[in-house]
Design a protein around this motif. Structure first.
Motif, PDB file in Angstrom:
ATOM      1  N   GLY A 166       2.160  25.774 -50.728  1.00 10.41           N
ATOM      2  CA  GLY A 166       2.175  25.533 -52.040  1.00 10.41           C
ATOM      3  C   GLY A 166       3.030  25.951 -53.112  1.00 10.41           C
ATOM      4  N   ASN A 167       4.480  26.945 -52.512  1.00  6.95           N
ATOM      5  CA  ASN A 167       5.232  26.588 -53.269  1.00  6.95           C
ATOM      6  C   ASN A 167       6.204  25.577 -53.785  1.00  6.95           C
ATOM      7  OD1 ASN A 167       4.146  30.152 -53.983  1.00  6.95           O
ATOM      8  ND2 ASN A 167       5.201  30.070 -51.954  1.00  6.95           N
ATOM      9  N   ASP A 168       6.036  25.747 -51.815  1.00  8.14           N
ATOM     10  CA  ASP A 168       7.581  24.026 -52.118  1.00  8.14           C
ATOM     11  C   ASP A 168       7.416  22.826 -52.005  1.00  8.14           C
ATOM     12  OD1 ASP A 168       9.983  26.103 -51.415  1.00  8.14           O
ATOM     13  OD2 ASP A 168       9.037  26.560 -50.089  1.00  8.14           O
ATOM     14  N   LEU A 169       5.299  22.775 -52.208  1.00 10.63           N
ATOM     15  CA  LEU A 169       5.565  21.477 -51.536  1.00 10.63           C
ATOM     16  C   LEU A 169       4.469  21.104 -52.326  1.00 10.63           C
ATOM     17  CD1 LEU A 169       5.442  20.414 -47.862  1.00 10.63           C
ATOM     18  CD2 LEU A 169       7.573  20.293 -49.319  1.00 10.63           C
ATOM     19  N   ALA A 170       3.882  20.151 -53.564  1.00  8.39           N
ATOM     20  CA  ALA A 170       3.059  19.779 -53.683  1.00  8.39           C
ATOM     21  C   ALA A 170       1.928  18.025 -53.421  1.00  8.39           C
ATOM     22  CB  ALA A 170       3.096  19.026 -55.974  1.00  8.39           C
ATOM     23  N   TRP A 171       0.748  18.479 -54.184  1.00  9.10           N
ATOM     24  CA  TRP A 171       0.130  17.276 -52.735  1.00  9.10           C
ATOM     25  C   TRP A 171      -0.395  16.132 -54.221  1.00  9.10           C
ATOM     26  CZ3 TRP A 171      -2.050  15.507 -49.063  1.00  9.10           C
ATOM     27  CH2 TRP A 171      -3.368  14.808 -49.068  1.00  9.10           C
ATOM     28  N   ASP A 172       0.144  14.623 -54.076  1.00  7.79           N
ATOM     29  CA  ASP A 172      -0.223  14.268 -54.931  1.00  7.79           C
ATOM     30  C   ASP A 172      -1.917  13.350 -54.413  1.00  7.79           C
ATOM     31  OD1 ASP A 172       0.564  11.417 -57.393  1.00  7.79           O
ATOM     32  OD2 ASP A 172       0.751  10.710 -55.040  1.00  7.79           O
ATOM     33  N   LYS A 173      -2.517  12.963 -55.447  1.00  2.73           N
ATOM     34  CA  LYS A 173      -3.656  12.694 -54.941  1.00  2.73           C
ATOM     35  C   LYS A 173      -3.854  10.907 -54.506  1.00  2.73           C
ATOM     36  CE  LYS A 173      -7.476  12.815 -57.972  1.00  2.73           C
ATOM     37  NZ  LYS A 173      -8.465  13.145 -58.966  1.00  2.73           N
ATOM     38  N   ASP A 174      -2.895  10.373 -55.445  1.00  2.00           N
ATOM     39  CA  ASP A 174      -3.015   9.581 -55.951  1.00  2.00           C
ATOM     40  C   ASP A 174      -3.361   9.066 -53.975  1.00  2.00           C
ATOM     41  OD1 ASP A 174      -4.311   8.817 -57.653  1.00  2.00           O
ATOM     42  OD2 ASP A 174      -2.701   8.301 -59.082  1.00  2.00           O
ATOM     43  N   GLY A 175      -1.604   9.056 -54.062  1.00  2.00           N
ATOM     44  CA  GLY A 175      -0.944   8.741 -52.058  1.00  2.00           C
ATOM     45  C   GLY A 175      -0.995   9.328 -51.394  1.00  2.00           C
ATOM     46  N   LYS A 176      -1.865  10.685 -51.488  1.00  2.00           N
ATOM     47  CA  LYS A 176      -3.060  11.009 -50.245  1.00  2.00           C
ATOM     48  C   LYS A 176      -0.909  11.541 -50.121  1.00  2.00           C
ATOM     49  CE  LYS A 176      -7.091   9.551 -49.633  1.00  2.00           C
ATOM     50  NZ  LYS A 176      -6.617   8.985 -51.616  1.00  2.00           N
ATOM     51  N   LEU A 177      -0.141  12.682 -50.418  1.00  2.00           N
ATOM     52  CA  LEU A 177       0.720  13.041 -49.874  1.00  2.00           C
ATOM     53  C   LEU A 177       1.679  14.303 -50.235  1.00  2.00           C
ATOM     54  CD1 LEU A 177       3.143  12.193 -52.189  1.00  2.00           C
ATOM     55  CD2 LEU A 177       3.069  10.072 -50.702  1.00  2.00           C
TER      56      LEU A 177
ATOM     57  N   SER B 239      16.440   7.459 -65.144  1.00  2.00           N
ATOM     58  CA  SER B 239      15.927   6.416 -64.652  1.00  2.00           C
ATOM     59  C   SER B 239      14.474   6.933 -63.950  1.00  2.00           C
ATOM     60  CB  SER B 239      16.168   5.382 -63.375  1.00  2.00           C
ATOM     61  OG  SER B 239      17.947   4.616 -64.092  1.00  2.00           O
ATOM     62  N   PHE B 240      14.554   7.637 -63.008  1.00  2.00           N
ATOM     63  CA  PHE B 240      13.800   7.484 -61.820  1.00  2.00           C
ATOM     64  C   PHE B 240      14.304   9.427 -61.478  1.00  2.00           C
ATOM     65  CE2 PHE B 240      15.517   5.109 -59.996  1.00  2.00           C
ATOM     66  CZ  PHE B 240      15.196   5.146 -58.261  1.00  2.00           C
ATOM     67  N   VAL B 241      13.186  10.172 -60.391  1.00  2.00           N
ATOM     68  CA  VAL B 241      13.842  11.576 -59.733  1.00  2.00           C
ATOM     69  C   VAL B 241      12.805  10.460 -57.902  1.00  2.00           C
ATOM     70  CG1 VAL B 241      13.558  13.765 -59.215  1.00  2.00           C
ATOM     71  CG2 VAL B 241      13.639  12.608 -61.967  1.00  2.00           C
ATOM     72  N   ARG B 242      13.422  10.791 -57.509  1.00  2.00           N
ATOM     73  CA  ARG B 242      12.909  10.295 -56.140  1.00  2.00           C
ATOM     74  C   ARG B 242      12.887  11.791 -55.520  1.00  2.00           C
ATOM     75  NH1 ARG B 242      16.121   6.777 -54.336  1.00  2.00           N
ATOM     76  NH2 ARG B 242      17.931   8.271 -53.372  1.00  2.00           N
ATOM     77  N   HIS B 243      11.172  12.326 -54.827  1.00  2.00           N
ATOM     78  CA  HIS B 243      11.391  13.396 -53.831  1.00  2.00           C
ATOM     79  C   HIS B 243      10.979  12.966 -52.199  1.00  2.00           C
ATOM     80  CE1 HIS B 243       9.951  15.570 -57.563  1.00  2.00           C
ATOM     81  NE2 HIS B 243       9.831  14.785 -58.513  1.00  2.00           N
ATOM     82  N   HIS B 244      11.613  13.341 -51.421  1.00  2.00           N
ATOM     83  CA  HIS B 244      11.216  13.953 -50.330  1.00  2.00           C
ATOM     84  C   HIS B 244      10.349  14.097 -50.029  1.00  2.00           C
ATOM     85  CE1 HIS B 244      15.128  12.497 -47.700  1.00  2.00           C
ATOM     86  NE2 HIS B 244      15.791  13.189 -48.524  1.00  2.00           N
ATOM     87  N   ALA B 245       9.189  13.019 -49.385  1.00  2.79           N
ATOM     88  CA  ALA B 245       7.301  13.488 -49.109  1.00  2.79           C
ATOM     89  C   ALA B 245       7.383  12.783 -47.635  1.00  2.79           C
ATOM     90  CB  ALA B 245       6.658  12.362 -50.140  1.00  2.79           C
TER      91      ALA B 245
ATOM     92  N   THR C 211       7.616   9.468 -46.453  1.00  2.00           N
ATOM     93  CA  THR C 211       7.846   8.784 -47.693  1.00  2.00           C
ATOM     94  C   THR C 211       9.226   9.312 -49.151  1.00  2.00           C
ATOM     95  OG1 THR C 211       6.976   6.935 -48.936  1.00  2.00           O
ATOM     96  CG2 THR C 211       5.488   9.413 -48.370  1.00  2.00           C
ATOM     97  N   TYR C 212       8.967   8.751 -50.145  1.00  7.40           N
ATOM     98  CA  TYR C 212       8.812   8.718 -51.014  1.00  7.40           C
ATOM     99  C   TYR C 212       7.660   9.581 -52.272  1.00  7.40           C
ATOM    100  CZ  TYR C 212      12.887   8.113 -48.824  1.00  7.40           C
ATOM    101  OH  TYR C 212      14.164   7.877 -47.829  1.00  7.40           O
ATOM    102  N   HIS C 213       7.932  10.298 -52.998  1.00  8.11           N
ATOM    103  CA  HIS C 213       7.679  10.258 -54.252  1.00  8.11           C
ATOM    104  C   HIS C 213       8.060  10.085 -55.471  1.00  8.11           C
ATOM    105  CE1 HIS C 213       4.154  11.320 -56.704  1.00  8.11           C
ATOM    106  NE2 HIS C 213       4.705  12.513 -57.295  1.00  8.11           N
TER     107      HIS C 213
END
Length: 464
Positions: A286-297, A338-344, A363-365
């Motif tokens: 949890g200190n490094d990774l966040a959860w995206d509920k819509d993408g389930k990633l 333009s945007f920020v791309r996160h490894h996911a 994938t990517y977020h």
């Protein structure tokens, strides 16, 4: 009966007979170059071990049938071949790297009925060149124009794996590519999970939603690495010494062997255990990774707004780093983001035989500033996926392995863990490796600007 005099034979009939008997036969140059092209293509197929059987003069759009041979043995895998020949002419839009070729509608209509894969081979006598492309008949008007690369679409020994892949049936649960060349080692995107020895079970008077609300009323930070189903509470941590004491019956807490619940025969119990694993994974990182509920990633969090982030790790051979949070600026106005791309990756836990695995689908977020979720991520994701190739996908899988296993965490500044931190609950073994009998062609996995949808919930082989 008396024979009629010659004067009674119609003059037009005599003239016709004289014309037919006296007209010399001619073979056009188009016929000659067509025969030369078919002979040259047949020789080319034979040169790398394939059989090639020309068809009769009654053919209507297929000049021959090529059969794939494996070390001299026929495979009964056939490819229909249409040859187009020219002596000296240039192809449409031809330059040093490639050209295009426009197919005729009548040919497409004919090939659309074929039960064999169809390829087009272009032969030019001037420079003895052979280029080929598969014909995807019946998939829309855009398939009329084939785009050829002079680097990758040459008909030679390097094309045998791509040709073999055309004959592989795409339906069913899997398929086999004939071993025409040397093999390679592939990674399976399944991380074996090392489960903790004990799991804590208890009864709870709450359902999940009410339990979450109750945790937010506590003075301690809430934690969600638990599951409640039909009044039964499961967790890998002891709820009596954590904030979760508020949602269990303390006198009912008991530690049992994890194997008793991990490999339960009931599918609902397995699904509940899988959910607990995912919740524990989210809490552990949890200190490094966040959860995206819509993408389930799960995705790498930005440390600050509009700031990039890197992760240093050791790849297969060398020490390297990945831009796990990448700030992409507008090409014309660099001061604008333009945007920020996160490894996911999309986490999915699966139980196979007596082993639990974490399936890692990279994938990517996308966010607007590193913190706020982007409103239209699908086009950005599709564009980025088209640029990924085998090497980048393999690199992502290795990077996630290094991060999840803690392989580099002791030596990497931003990701260094506190020496007093508790040991991780979930641990992971290395990815399994498989020695493939053949080198998988790039076309099978998807080449840049031609890849399909992102991978779904099935294990993938990542070739080296």
């Amino acid at each position: 009966m008396t024979r009629p005099p010659a004067a009674m034979v119609p003059l037009r009939f005599v003239a016709r007979m004289f014309y037919l008997c006296g007209m010399p036969k001619r073979i056009t140059d188009n016929q000659l170059i067509g025969e030369l092209g078919e002979a040259a293509v047949r020789k080319r197929f034979l040169s790398f071990g394939f059989q090639f059987d020309p068809r009769s003069r009654l053919e209507a759009g297929i000049d021959g049938i090529a059969e794939i041979m494996i070390e001299g043995e026929p495979s009964a895998r056939m490819i229909a071949v249409q040859v187009k020949s020219t002596r000296t002419g240039n192809y449409t839009g031809e330059n040093d790297t490639g050209f295009s070729y426009l197919l005729e509608n009548k040919d497409l209509d004919y090939w659309n009925n074929s039960n064999l894969p169809v390829i087009l081979v272009l032969y030019r006598e001037r420079d003895e060149t052979f280029f080929w492309q598969p014909v995807n008949a019946g998939l829309g008007p855009e398939t009329r124009r084939l785009v050829f690369s002079k680097a990758t679409d040459v008909l030679n020994r390097d094309a045998v794996d791509r040709l073999a892949a055309l004959t592989v049936p795409k339906a069913g649960f899997g398929y086999y590519v004939p071993p025409l060349r040397g093999g390679e080692t592939a990674l399976v995107n399944l991380l074996p999970v090392v489960l903790p020895a004990e799991i804590f079970v208890a009864t709870s008077p709450y359902e999940s939603k009410r339990a979450i609300a109750e945790l937010f009323n506590q003075q301690e930070p809430p934690r969600f690495d638990w599951t409640i189903r039909d009044g039964a509470f499961w967790s890998f941590h002891d709820p009596r010494i954590a904030s979760t004491r508020a949602i269990v019956d303390l006198d009912q807490v008991e530690a049992v062997e994890t194997r008793e619940l991990a490999f339960h025969q009931d599918i609902d119990e397995q699904n509940n255990f899988s959910f607990l694993l995912r919740q524990t994974l989210r809490h552990q990182f949890g200190n490094d990774l966040a959860w995206d509920k819509d993408g389930k990633l799960l995705y790498f969090q930005a440390l600050e707004r509009n700031q990039p982030r890197t992760f240093q790790y050791r790849s297969a051979k060398n020490k390297t780093e990945a831009d796990v949070v990448n700030v992409v600026r507008h090409p014309k106005t660099p001061e604008k983001i333009s945007f920020v791309r996160h490894h996911a990756f999309i986490p999915r836990f699966e139980c196979l035989m007596d082993q639990w695995f974490l399936m890692v689908n990279p994938t990517y977020h996308f966010t607007t500033d590193g913190l706020q979720r982007h409103s239209y991520p699908h086009a950005l994701l599709s564009g980025k996926k088209r640029l990924d190739n085998n090497a980048s996908l393999r690199g992502q899988v290795i990077m996630w392995h290094r991060f999840l296993t803690g392989y580099e965490r002791r030596d990497t500044g931003l990701f260094a863990s506190d020496n007093d931190a508790p040991p991780p609950v979930l641990r992971f073994d290395p990815f399994p490796e498989i020695d493939l009998p053949t080198t998988v062609p790039e076309d099978v996995w998807g080449k840049p600007k031609a890849k399909g949808k992102a991978s779904g919930g099935q294990p993938e082989l990542i070739p080296s």
